[in-house]
Design a protein around this motif. Sequence first.
Motif, PDB file in Angstrom:
ATOM      1  N   PHE A   1       7.452  -3.325  -7.767  1.00 50.75           N
ATOM      2  CA  PHE A   1       7.251  -1.894  -7.524  1.00 50.75           C
ATOM      3  C   PHE A   1       8.613  -1.186  -7.452  1.00 50.75           C
ATOM      4  N   TYR A   2       9.557  -1.805  -6.785  1.00 48.76           N
ATOM      5  CA  TYR A   2      10.899  -1.227  -6.663  1.00 48.76           C
ATOM      6  C   TYR A   2      11.595  -1.176  -8.025  1.00 48.76           C
ATOM      7  N   VAL A   3      11.517  -2.265  -8.782  1.00 50.94           N
ATOM      8  CA  VAL A   3      12.196  -2.344 -10.077  1.00 50.94           C
ATOM      9  C   VAL A   3      11.635  -1.320 -11.063  1.00 50.94           C
TER      10      VAL A   3
ATOM     11  N   PHE B   1      -6.305   3.448 -13.293  1.00 51.78           N
ATOM     12  CA  PHE B   1      -5.257   2.482 -13.006  1.00 51.78           C
ATOM     13  C   PHE B   1      -4.940   2.451 -11.515  1.00 51.78           C
ATOM     14  N   ALA B   2      -5.074   3.602 -10.855  1.00 52.81           N
ATOM     15  CA  ALA B   2      -4.886   3.646  -9.403  1.00 52.81           C
ATOM     16  C   ALA B   2      -5.940   2.792  -8.704  1.00 52.81           C
TER      17      ALA B   2
ATOM     18  N   GLY C   1      -2.701  -4.601  -7.271  1.00 52.88           N
ATOM     19  CA  GLY C   1      -1.304  -4.241  -7.054  1.00 52.88           C
ATOM     20  C   GLY C   1      -0.612  -3.820  -8.336  1.00 52.88           C
ATOM     21  N   VAL C   2       0.554  -4.381  -8.571  1.00 50.90           N
ATOM     22  CA  VAL C   2       1.378  -3.964  -9.697  1.00 50.90           C
ATOM     23  C   VAL C   2       0.730  -4.310 -11.036  1.00 50.90           C
ATOM     24  N   LEU C   3      -0.173  -5.279 -11.064  1.00 51.77           N
ATOM     25  CA  LEU C   3      -0.856  -5.624 -12.313  1.00 51.77           C
ATOM     26  C   LEU C   3      -1.748  -4.483 -12.804  1.00 51.77           C
ATOM     27  N   GLY C   4      -2.289  -3.711 -11.894  1.00 51.94           N
ATOM     28  CA  GLY C   4      -3.087  -2.560 -12.285  1.00 51.94           C
ATOM     29  C   GLY C   4      -2.241  -1.374 -12.701  1.00 51.94           C
ATOM     30  N   LEU C   5      -1.003  -1.336 -12.225  1.00 56.25           N
ATOM     31  CA  LEU C   5      -0.113  -0.206 -12.514  1.00 56.25           C
ATOM     32  C   LEU C   5       0.608  -0.357 -13.847  1.00 56.25           C
TER      33      LEU C   5
ATOM     34  N   GLY D   1       0.816  -1.213   0.000  1.00 55.42           N
ATOM     35  CA  GLY D   1       0.000   0.000   0.000  1.00 55.42           C
ATOM     36  C   GLY D   1       0.847   1.258   0.000  1.00 55.42           C
ATOM     37  N   ILE D   2       1.955   1.238   0.730  1.00 53.78           N
ATOM     38  CA  ILE D   2       2.866   2.385   0.732  1.00 53.78           C
ATOM     39  C   ILE D   2       3.421   2.619  -0.672  1.00 53.78           C
ATOM     40  N   TRP D   3       3.789   1.545  -1.354  1.00 54.44           N
ATOM     41  CA  TRP D   3       4.290   1.691  -2.725  1.00 54.44           C
ATOM     42  C   TRP D   3       3.244   2.347  -3.625  1.00 54.44           C
ATOM     43  N   LEU D   4       1.988   1.931  -3.482  1.00 55.28           N
ATOM     44  CA  LEU D   4       0.929   2.537  -4.295  1.00 55.28           C
ATOM     45  C   LEU D   4       0.802   4.037  -4.004  1.00 55.28           C
ATOM     46  N   LEU D   5       0.954   4.413  -2.755  1.00 55.53           N
ATOM     47  CA  LEU D   5       0.890   5.830  -2.400  1.00 55.53           C
ATOM     48  C   LEU D   5       2.098   6.595  -2.934  1.00 55.53           C
ATOM     49  N   ILE D   6       3.259   5.957  -2.969  1.00 59.30           N
ATOM     50  CA  ILE D   6       4.447   6.586  -3.555  1.00 59.30           C
ATOM     51  C   ILE D   6       4.228   6.846  -5.040  1.00 59.30           C
ATOM     52  N   TYR D   7       3.779   5.817  -5.754  1.00 58.62           N
ATOM     53  CA  TYR D   7       3.517   5.986  -7.182  1.00 58.62           C
ATOM     54  C   TYR D   7       2.437   7.044  -7.420  1.00 58.62           C
TER      55      TYR D   7
END
Length: 229
Positions: free
Chosen positions: A166-168, A81-82, A89-93, A57-63
């Motif tokens: 998310f990091y990559v 997409f958000a 998760g990353v599949l939606g991003l 969830g933190i990663w989603l908020l960062i993006y």
Amino acid sequence: MNFKLVLWLLWAGFIAYILLLAPPFHLDKTLTLLKNIFTLHWTSINPIILSLFSLVGIWLLIYSSLLFIDGRMQSIRFWPFAIASVGSGVLGLLPYLALREPNQQFSGQKDAFLDLLDSRFYGIVLTLSTIVLLVYGIAFGDWGDYVQQFQSDRFINGMSLAFCLFYVLFPTVVGDDMARRRFPNAQVFLAVVFVPLLGSLAYLCLRPPLLLSTISEQTFIANRSISTR
């Protein structure tokens, strides 16, 4: 190879992995885990799992702090997409990252929502929350149990890999955000790229405010559409 194609292949490959190669999916166990998380029955959850779920969830908020701003200057908006990312998760991003065009400008005025995402206060709150989650998971978590769940449970396995993705993927958007703020410092960029999670959060805390362009959003998008024909 075209970078957009790489992102689409990564998206398709991750879906294929989850469906065909990941450990079995235990529906009852996953539903119980999610119920315990959302009803605050956290004592029955391995702190590592709880922290990992929260850090996704933190990663989603960062993006979100970069891509809602980026989406203002795109022919597509980020918000669908958000919403998809909240559930997948990353599949939606990934589709947004594959569809967006590079841009290093921002036009018009920031509304209250974008002003919040652009603020250092937002980054500081996320950073403090992340430190608490990391300390909680590392200090109190059962690593043996986490490894066993990673190897045997599709939800935990996929969530862990999504965290890494998310990091990559973060370097694909942070460069444009730096340029948007006239912050093209290579050393800062490397620090953001190579320090997992905390580097990205440090960037949110230290980045200067957006530099606003005088051109209108509609004019910018129209001109770019013409230039790409």
